[in-house]
Design a protein around this motif. Structure first.
Motif, PDB file in Angstrom:
ATOM      1  N   ASP A 119       8.901   3.483   8.196  1.00  0.00           N
ATOM      2  CA  ASP A 119       9.417   3.688   6.848  1.00  0.00           C
ATOM      3  C   ASP A 119       8.336   3.566   5.786  1.00  0.00           C
ATOM      4  O   ASP A 119       8.574   3.873   4.616  1.00  0.00           O
ATOM      5  CB  ASP A 119      10.608   2.779   6.536  1.00  0.00           C
ATOM      6  CG  ASP A 119      10.240   1.319   6.396  1.00  0.00           C
ATOM      7  OD1 ASP A 119       9.115   0.937   6.749  1.00  0.00           O
ATOM      8  OD2 ASP A 119      11.094   0.547   5.930  1.00  0.00           O
ATOM      9  N   ASP A 120       7.125   3.156   6.200  1.00  0.00           N
ATOM     10  CA  ASP A 120       6.038   3.086   5.231  1.00  0.00           C
ATOM     11  C   ASP A 120       4.712   2.976   5.969  1.00  0.00           C
ATOM     12  O   ASP A 120       4.652   2.481   7.098  1.00  0.00           O
ATOM     13  CB  ASP A 120       6.223   1.878   4.306  1.00  0.00           C
ATOM     14  CG  ASP A 120       5.459   2.011   2.995  1.00  0.00           C
ATOM     15  OD1 ASP A 120       4.831   3.069   2.756  1.00  0.00           O
ATOM     16  OD2 ASP A 120       5.495   1.061   2.201  1.00  0.00           O
ATOM     17  N   VAL A 121       3.668   3.440   5.330  1.00  0.00           N
ATOM     18  CA  VAL A 121       2.301   3.250   5.801  1.00  0.00           C
ATOM     19  C   VAL A 121       1.631   2.384   4.738  1.00  0.00           C
ATOM     20  O   VAL A 121       1.511   2.783   3.583  1.00  0.00           O
ATOM     21  CB  VAL A 121       1.564   4.591   5.982  1.00  0.00           C
ATOM     22  CG1 VAL A 121       0.141   4.354   6.449  1.00  0.00           C
ATOM     23  CG2 VAL A 121       2.321   5.486   6.961  1.00  0.00           C
ATOM     24  N   VAL A 122       1.263   1.179   5.137  1.00  0.00           N
ATOM     25  CA  VAL A 122       0.780   0.176   4.192  1.00  0.00           C
ATOM     26  C   VAL A 122      -0.736   0.032   4.313  1.00  0.00           C
ATOM     27  O   VAL A 122      -1.239  -0.336   5.377  1.00  0.00           O
ATOM     28  CB  VAL A 122       1.445  -1.194   4.489  1.00  0.00           C
ATOM     29  CG1 VAL A 122       1.007  -2.232   3.479  1.00  0.00           C
ATOM     30  CG2 VAL A 122       2.960  -1.063   4.533  1.00  0.00           C
ATOM     31  N   PRO A 123      -1.466   0.329   3.225  1.00  0.00           N
ATOM     32  CA  PRO A 123      -2.910   0.112   3.274  1.00  0.00           C
ATOM     33  C   PRO A 123      -3.207  -1.385   3.371  1.00  0.00           C
ATOM     34  O   PRO A 123      -2.507  -2.199   2.772  1.00  0.00           O
ATOM     35  CB  PRO A 123      -3.409   0.652   1.934  1.00  0.00           C
ATOM     36  CG  PRO A 123      -2.278   1.396   1.320  1.00  0.00           C
ATOM     37  CD  PRO A 123      -1.021   0.881   1.964  1.00  0.00           C
ATOM     38  N   SER A 124      -4.203  -1.732   4.162  1.00  0.00           N
ATOM     39  CA  SER A 124      -4.644  -3.127   4.223  1.00  0.00           C
ATOM     40  C   SER A 124      -6.162  -3.133   4.208  1.00  0.00           C
ATOM     41  O   SER A 124      -6.790  -2.074   4.195  1.00  0.00           O
ATOM     42  CB  SER A 124      -4.083  -3.825   5.467  1.00  0.00           C
ATOM     43  OG  SER A 124      -4.704  -3.335   6.635  1.00  0.00           O
ATOM     44  N   GLY A 125      -6.748  -4.283   4.240  1.00  0.00           N
ATOM     45  CA  GLY A 125      -8.197  -4.397   4.120  1.00  0.00           C
ATOM     46  C   GLY A 125      -8.980  -3.607   5.156  1.00  0.00           C
ATOM     47  O   GLY A 125      -9.924  -2.907   4.831  1.00  0.00           O
TER      48      GLY A 125
END
Length: 175
Positions: A119-125
């Motif tokens: 349901d989402d693609v979450v940017p992370s470090g």
């Protein structure tokens, strides 16, 4: 036009910029130059279309001047609006899909088990994370790296993940 597939979210309006009705847009991908090429943007859930008069990178945000918006108060009223552009305004891809194309795909492991729907693609470090929800209401995150994610098949609407790793992850979530 099928707006849900043709329009790509690129950021959000932060607030007014200056006194002549420009807006600040904070990009979902800060290094992207997609707004610099866009002739039109689409704002909010209703996807209201505006012609781009001028776009300038200003450090952490883009300053946009839009046709028909020449008042600071009107610009302030757009604060928080989602900003989308036409897919055709984006650079062509080598690998064949954008992160937003992964939304709605099933996470399936090598045994055939479906873990949930992205349901989402979450940017992370370090890398993006695939956020998914399972049929039983659970949810999880899968690092979008080759160690855990295999083939992305847009036609089959699936993302193949490592079965052993998913089982270990599931035990942690339920633990």
């Amino acid at each position: 036009m099928n707006q849900s597939r043709e329009l790509i979210r690129v950021g959000v309006v932060g607030r007014a910029h200056g006194i002549k009705g420009a807006i600040r847009v904070f990009l979902d991908e800060p290094g992207s130059d997609s707004l610099l090429r866009a002739k039109d943007i689409y704002l909010g859930e209703q996807k209201r279309q505006y012609k781009v008069v001028n776009c300038t990178r200003c450090g952490r945000f883009m300053a946009l001047e839009l046709e028909g918006i020449t008042d600071r108060d009107v610009a302030f009223s757009l604060t928080g609006e989602e900003v989308s552009i036409l897919r055709s305004s984006l650079r062509p891809l080598r690998h064949g899909y954008y992160a937003c194309d992964l939304k709605g795909l099933a996470i399936v492991d090598s045994t055939g088990k479906t873990w949930g729907i992205i349901d989402d693609v979450v940017p992370s470090g370090a890398h993006d994370m695939l956020h998914y929800r399972s049929e039983d209401g659970g949810e999880g995150l899968v690092p979008f790296v080759s160690a855990h994610v295999g083939t992305v098949d847009l036609d089959a609407k699936t993302v193949l993940v490592d079965a052993d790793w998913m089982a270990e992850l599931d035990a942690i979530y339920k633990g």
